[in-house]
Design a protein around this motif. Sequence first.
Motif, PDB file in Angstrom:
ATOM      1  N   PHE A 181     -14.530  26.480 -51.023  1.00 61.71           N
ATOM      2  CA  PHE A 181     -15.545  27.330 -50.416  1.00 61.71           C
ATOM      3  C   PHE A 181     -16.178  26.578 -49.260  1.00 61.71           C
ATOM      4  CE2 PHE A 181     -16.325  29.450 -54.811  1.00 61.71           C
ATOM      5  CZ  PHE A 181     -15.031  29.932 -54.765  1.00 61.71           C
ATOM      6  N   PRO A 182     -16.017  27.074 -48.039  1.00 56.57           N
ATOM      7  CA  PRO A 182     -16.480  26.307 -46.880  1.00 56.57           C
ATOM      8  C   PRO A 182     -17.989  26.143 -46.822  1.00 56.57           C
ATOM      9  CG  PRO A 182     -15.655  28.462 -46.215  1.00 56.57           C
ATOM     10  CD  PRO A 182     -15.341  28.323 -47.665  1.00 56.57           C
ATOM     11  N   HIS A 183     -18.740  27.016 -47.547  1.00 55.58           N
ATOM     12  CA  HIS A 183     -20.195  26.935 -47.473  1.00 55.58           C
ATOM     13  C   HIS A 183     -20.771  26.112 -48.607  1.00 55.58           C
ATOM     14  CE1 HIS A 183     -19.052  30.163 -50.079  1.00 55.58           C
ATOM     15  NE2 HIS A 183     -20.285  30.487 -50.407  1.00 55.58           N
ATOM     16  N   TRP A 184     -19.918  25.498 -49.409  1.00 49.33           N
ATOM     17  CA  TRP A 184     -20.397  24.653 -50.510  1.00 49.33           C
ATOM     18  C   TRP A 184     -19.967  23.209 -50.266  1.00 49.33           C
ATOM     19  CZ3 TRP A 184     -19.364  27.448 -55.847  1.00 49.33           C
ATOM     20  CH2 TRP A 184     -20.143  28.616 -55.897  1.00 49.33           C
ATOM     21  N   THR A 185     -20.796  22.268 -50.754  1.00 49.50           N
ATOM     22  CA  THR A 185     -20.414  20.861 -50.644  1.00 49.50           C
ATOM     23  C   THR A 185     -19.258  20.576 -51.601  1.00 49.50           C
ATOM     24  OG1 THR A 185     -21.938  20.232 -52.393  1.00 49.50           O
ATOM     25  CG2 THR A 185     -22.785  20.148 -50.142  1.00 49.50           C
ATOM     26  N   VAL A 186     -18.658  19.397 -51.399  1.00 47.52           N
ATOM     27  CA  VAL A 186     -17.562  18.964 -52.260  1.00 47.52           C
ATOM     28  C   VAL A 186     -17.999  18.988 -53.729  1.00 47.52           C
ATOM     29  CG1 VAL A 186     -16.235  16.922 -52.917  1.00 47.52           C
ATOM     30  CG2 VAL A 186     -16.361  17.612 -50.515  1.00 47.52           C
ATOM     31  N   VAL A 223     -21.669  36.871 -39.377  1.00 47.47           N
ATOM     32  CA  VAL A 223     -21.134  37.974 -38.571  1.00 47.47           C
ATOM     33  C   VAL A 223     -21.978  39.232 -38.767  1.00 47.47           C
ATOM     34  CG1 VAL A 223     -19.067  39.282 -37.985  1.00 47.47           C
ATOM     35  CG2 VAL A 223     -18.861  36.946 -38.795  1.00 47.47           C
ATOM     36  N   ILE A 224     -22.495  39.436 -39.995  1.00 45.97           N
ATOM     37  CA  ILE A 224     -23.376  40.585 -40.226  1.00 45.97           C
ATOM     38  C   ILE A 224     -24.656  40.429 -39.401  1.00 45.97           C
ATOM     39  CG2 ILE A 224     -24.718  41.828 -41.961  1.00 45.97           C
ATOM     40  CD1 ILE A 224     -22.618  41.078 -44.008  1.00 45.97           C
ATOM     41  N   LEU A 225     -25.193  39.215 -39.380  1.00 44.91           N
ATOM     42  CA  LEU A 225     -26.396  38.955 -38.580  1.00 44.91           C
ATOM     43  C   LEU A 225     -26.131  39.198 -37.101  1.00 44.91           C
ATOM     44  CD1 LEU A 225     -27.995  35.802 -40.152  1.00 44.91           C
ATOM     45  CD2 LEU A 225     -29.132  37.942 -39.624  1.00 44.91           C
ATOM     46  N   GLU A 226     -24.926  38.858 -36.675  1.00 51.26           N
ATOM     47  CA  GLU A 226     -24.520  39.136 -35.298  1.00 51.26           C
ATOM     48  C   GLU A 226     -24.639  40.638 -35.036  1.00 51.26           C
ATOM     49  OE1 GLU A 226     -23.724  36.764 -33.336  1.00 51.26           O
ATOM     50  OE2 GLU A 226     -23.004  37.908 -31.597  1.00 51.26           O
ATOM     51  N   GLY A 227     -24.217  41.439 -36.008  1.00 54.11           N
ATOM     52  CA  GLY A 227     -24.340  42.894 -35.888  1.00 54.11           C
ATOM     53  C   GLY A 227     -25.802  43.315 -35.780  1.00 54.11           C
ATOM     54  N   ILE A 228     -26.659  42.707 -36.588  1.00 52.51           N
ATOM     55  CA  ILE A 228     -28.091  43.037 -36.526  1.00 52.51           C
ATOM     56  C   ILE A 228     -28.642  42.657 -35.157  1.00 52.51           C
ATOM     57  CG2 ILE A 228     -30.346  42.572 -37.557  1.00 52.51           C
ATOM     58  CD1 ILE A 228     -28.995  42.051 -40.174  1.00 52.51           C
ATOM     59  N   ARG A 229     -28.168  41.540 -34.620  1.00 54.97           N
ATOM     60  CA  ARG A 229     -28.649  41.080 -33.315  1.00 54.97           C
ATOM     61  C   ARG A 229     -28.263  42.082 -32.219  1.00 54.97           C
ATOM     62  NH1 ARG A 229     -26.936  37.562 -29.112  1.00 54.97           N
ATOM     63  NH2 ARG A 229     -24.829  37.715 -29.910  1.00 54.97           N
ATOM     64  N   ILE A 230     -26.978  42.466 -32.202  1.00 59.47           N
ATOM     65  CA  ILE A 230     -26.524  43.434 -31.196  1.00 59.47           C
ATOM     66  C   ILE A 230     -27.316  44.727 -31.336  1.00 59.47           C
ATOM     67  CG2 ILE A 230     -24.569  44.842 -30.441  1.00 59.47           C
ATOM     68  CD1 ILE A 230     -22.756  42.602 -31.536  1.00 59.47           C
ATOM     69  N   THR A 231     -27.451  45.195 -32.581  1.00 56.78           N
ATOM     70  CA  THR A 231     -28.145  46.444 -32.840  1.00 56.78           C
ATOM     71  C   THR A 231     -29.594  46.377 -32.373  1.00 56.78           C
ATOM     72  OG1 THR A 231     -26.764  46.660 -34.787  1.00 56.78           O
ATOM     73  CG2 THR A 231     -28.657  48.094 -34.655  1.00 56.78           C
ATOM     74  N   SER A 232     -30.268  45.269 -32.668  1.00 59.63           N
ATOM     75  CA  SER A 232     -31.683  45.156 -32.296  1.00 59.63           C
ATOM     76  C   SER A 232     -31.856  45.187 -30.785  1.00 59.63           C
ATOM     77  CB  SER A 232     -32.267  43.844 -32.829  1.00 59.63           C
ATOM     78  OG  SER A 232     -32.041  43.738 -34.194  1.00 59.63           O
ATOM     79  N   THR A 258     -28.506  32.946 -37.177  1.00 60.85           N
ATOM     80  CA  THR A 258     -27.064  32.947 -37.406  1.00 60.85           C
ATOM     81  C   THR A 258     -26.528  31.516 -37.463  1.00 60.85           C
ATOM     82  OG1 THR A 258     -26.998  34.970 -36.109  1.00 60.85           O
ATOM     83  CG2 THR A 258     -24.894  33.936 -36.612  1.00 60.85           C
ATOM     84  N   ASP A 259     -26.960  30.697 -36.500  1.00 62.03           N
ATOM     85  CA  ASP A 259     -26.508  29.303 -36.480  1.00 62.03           C
ATOM     86  C   ASP A 259     -26.883  28.599 -37.772  1.00 62.03           C
ATOM     87  OD1 ASP A 259     -25.410  29.589 -34.077  1.00 62.03           O
ATOM     88  OD2 ASP A 259     -26.894  28.427 -32.955  1.00 62.03           O
ATOM     89  N   LEU A 260     -28.104  28.897 -38.237  1.00 61.72           N
ATOM     90  CA  LEU A 260     -28.623  28.237 -39.432  1.00 61.72           C
ATOM     91  C   LEU A 260     -27.784  28.584 -40.654  1.00 61.72           C
ATOM     92  CD1 LEU A 260     -31.237  26.550 -39.479  1.00 61.72           C
ATOM     93  CD2 LEU A 260     -32.279  28.446 -40.702  1.00 61.72           C
ATOM     94  N   LEU A 261     -27.241  29.807 -40.671  1.00 59.86           N
ATOM     95  CA  LEU A 261     -26.543  30.276 -41.863  1.00 59.86           C
ATOM     96  C   LEU A 261     -25.036  30.088 -41.780  1.00 59.86           C
ATOM     97  CD1 LEU A 261     -28.546  33.508 -42.598  1.00 59.86           C
ATOM     98  CD2 LEU A 261     -28.551  31.376 -43.861  1.00 59.86           C
ATOM     99  N   ARG A 262     -24.570  29.429 -40.723  1.00 60.20           N
ATOM    100  CA  ARG A 262     -23.129  29.206 -40.630  1.00 60.20           C
ATOM    101  C   ARG A 262     -22.653  28.448 -41.853  1.00 60.20           C
ATOM    102  NH1 ARG A 262     -20.881  31.889 -37.169  1.00 60.20           N
ATOM    103  NH2 ARG A 262     -21.746  32.058 -35.107  1.00 60.20           N
ATOM    104  N   PRO A 263     -21.452  28.787 -42.360  1.00 60.17           N
ATOM    105  CA  PRO A 263     -20.957  28.100 -43.546  1.00 60.17           C
ATOM    106  C   PRO A 263     -20.897  26.595 -43.300  1.00 60.17           C
ATOM    107  CG  PRO A 263     -19.253  29.471 -42.530  1.00 60.17           C
ATOM    108  CD  PRO A 263     -20.549  29.821 -41.888  1.00 60.17           C
TER     109      PRO A 263
END
Lengths: 314, 388
Positions: free
Chosen positions: A87-92, B314-323, B379-384
Motif C-alpha cells: 500500500f503506497p500510503h502506508w509505511t513499511v 484526484v477526488i480533491l482535484e475534482g473539488i478544486r476544479i469544481t470550486s 491535495t499535496d498533503l494527502l498524496r500517498p
Amino acid sequence: MIDLIHVTKRFGATTAVDDISLSVAQGELCVLVGTSGCGKSTTLRMINRLIEHSDGEIHIDGQQIRAFREETLRRRMGYAIQSTGLFPHWTVARNIGLVPRLLKWPQARIRERVEELMTLLGLPVSEFADKYPRQLSGGQAQRVGVARALAADPDILLMDEPFGALDPITRETLQEELRALQGRLHKTIVFVTHDMDEALRLADRLVVMDQGRIKQQGHPLELLREPADAFVESLLGGEDRGLKEAALLPVSERMLPLSPRLLARERVAHDASLREALSIMLWRHAERLTVVDDEDLPIGELSLRRLVGAKAHE
Amino acid sequence: MPEETPRPNIVLWSLLLAALPAWLGLDAVSVAPNRIVPGSGHSAAEVAGLPGLVASLVPALAVLWLAWRPTRERLRLALGLVVAMLAALPAWLALAAAELVDPALPQARMGIGGGVWVGLFLLLLALIELRTRLTLSRPLGWALLLVPLASLALCLSLWLEPLALRREYAGRSQQFLAAIGEHLLLVGSAVGLSLVIGVGLALAMRRWPRARELGFAVLNFLQTIPSLALFGLLLAPLAWLSARVDWLAALGVSGIGWAPALLALVGYSLLPMVRNTYVALEEVDPGVVDAARGMGMSRGQVFRQVRLPLALPVILEGIRITSVQAIGLTAVAALIGAGGLGTFIFQGLGQAAMDLVLLGALPILVMALAADALLGALTDLLRPGGAT
C-alpha cells in the motif's frame, strides 16, 4: 496441507483450469510452472478464493475451503504477488502489520512481530520501518511483501511470481533467502512462476501445467530424468537438462574419499552444485578437484569421470 | 565559480521588457472630479517627475541585470527586488493620489490605469517564475505575497481614500459583505451538493458499468449548454413548480433567485466531480487491490482503507476544479437575481462604471485563486506516502 480434487475453472465458454488434482503436503514447497495462460495463476488464486472454482473440491487441512468465510480463509494464508501490492500510503511497518491488525492482535504484539519479521528478512528496523514503499528498491519492496505475507504466521503461503519483476541478481538472492527461510519455517508453499530455473531451484514438488492441465508433477530430478512428453522436455530446457540437473546435485553426492594421490590444486566446496564444479573444471582446465568442507579442509575429491556419472571403477 | 555560468533567464527578460514600455507609455492612473465624468489619464512620468521615474526603473533594470547570469544567489536577490516592487506599488499609488487628487473636491477619485495593471500582472508572473526556478515550497510562495498585501492594506486604510475602487466600496460596504456571503454560500452549497451527488453517481457507475456511458453522456450534454441559456431554461419549470407545490414556494423556490442558480451550478459541477471521482477510484493500482483482498480485507475495508485514501488526491482535484468553476459561474447567476458579487459587475456594466465592475470582479478573482491554492495544498498533503 492443500488438496485439489478434480478442480475445474471455466470463464464463460473457455476452460482455464481443466480437471486438475494436486496434493501439497505440510512443509512442502510446490512450484507451478508453465507458459503464460496455462492456468497456474488461476489455480493459485482458487486456493484463497480470489477466484471461485467451478467444479471439484479444494481442501486445506482436510476442510473444504468453502466452509470458511472468504476473509477468514485468506487471513490464514500468506499472499505475495509480483507487483508486491504494497500500500503506497502506508509505511513499511504498517504494511507488514496488515493481517495481524485485521486479526485484531494487540498493538504491542503487532509491533513485536513486525520487528521480528523485518529482522528476519534483513530489513533493519531503524532504517526501514517508517519508509514508504516508493522509497524502496525492487528487492527491498519484495522483502516487505514476503514479510507481510508471513506476518500472522500462516501455515500456507501463496506466492504468484513474487520475484518476476526483479533483476537476475536480486532474484537469485531472494530465491536463496526463500529456500533458507523455508528450511527454518517449514511452511506449505504454493509458488507460481514461468521461470524454469527458478522453479528447479526452489521446488520440492514441481508441477508442469499446460492449457489448464497438469502435464507432469514430481521432484525436479524426476522430471529432469524422465520427462513425460516432448512439451515437458522442451520446457525443462531440452539439451540443457544435463546442466540443470547438475545444478540440483551437490558435489558431496559424487565425490570420492581422498586418495593417496597428491591433492588436486583446484578446490570446490562440498555443498557447491555439480554444475559449479564442472564450470571450475572447464575454466581451470582441471580434470580433478579437491572437495573442501566449510573450514576449507580437504574431505574428498571429484574427477570429471565421476562428475559426469561414469561408473566408479573402470 | 564552481558552477557553470547559467544562460540568461528568457522568461524574466521577456516579462520585464514587456513591463517597461507599458509602465512608460500607458496611463498609470486616471483622475476624475466625480463619478460621472470620464477621468483624464496621467503617465508615470507625470506623477513622480523624471527623478521619480528613474528611481522606479532602477529595481526593474537590476532584475534584468541579475537575470542575465541567473545563479541561485542572483535569483534570490531578484526575488527580493520583485517582492519589493510589488510592495512599493500601493505606496506609489498613494503618492499619486496625494499629488493629483484635489482634496477640495469630495467626489474626486483616482482610477488605476493600464500601466499599473500591466505592471502588476507581469510582476506577479515574474514572482511565479522565480518561485519555480528557486523551487520554493508552496507555503513559502504564498508567504512572499504577504509583504505586498500588507503594504496594500496599509496604504488602502491610510492614504488611498480617493482610489475609485475604494470610493465605490465605501458607498456599498454593507452590500459588499452581503454579496460576498451570498456568493460563498451559493458556491459552497453547489460544491457540497455536487460532491454528495457526484460521489454517489460515480459509485453507481462503478457498480453498473452500463449506467456509465449514459451518465457521462448526460453530464457532457449539460456541460455544453451555455450558462445563461441554462438559467433561462430553468425559469419556466421552477416557476411552474413553485406555483403548484406549496412547500417549495415556502422554501423560496421560484423561477428566479437562488433556486435556479443552485440547480444550474450543481448541473455544471457534476461532470468534473463525477469524472474525477470515477477515474480516481478506477485507477487505483489493481495489484494493490488484489493484495488487499488476498490478505483478507473485506470489500468495505478495501474501499475505506485502500481505494478511497489512494483516490483522495484526484477526488480533491475534482473539488478544486469544481470550486473554481462555480466561483466564476456564480457571477453570471446574478442576472437571474441570485445575488452575489456578480450584482456589482452587472450594475457597473449598466452604469459604465468600470470601478464598480472591478469591485465585483476582483474579489471573485481572489476567491478563485484562494480556493485553488488551498485545495491544491490539501491535495499535496494527502498524496500517498505523505510529504516526500
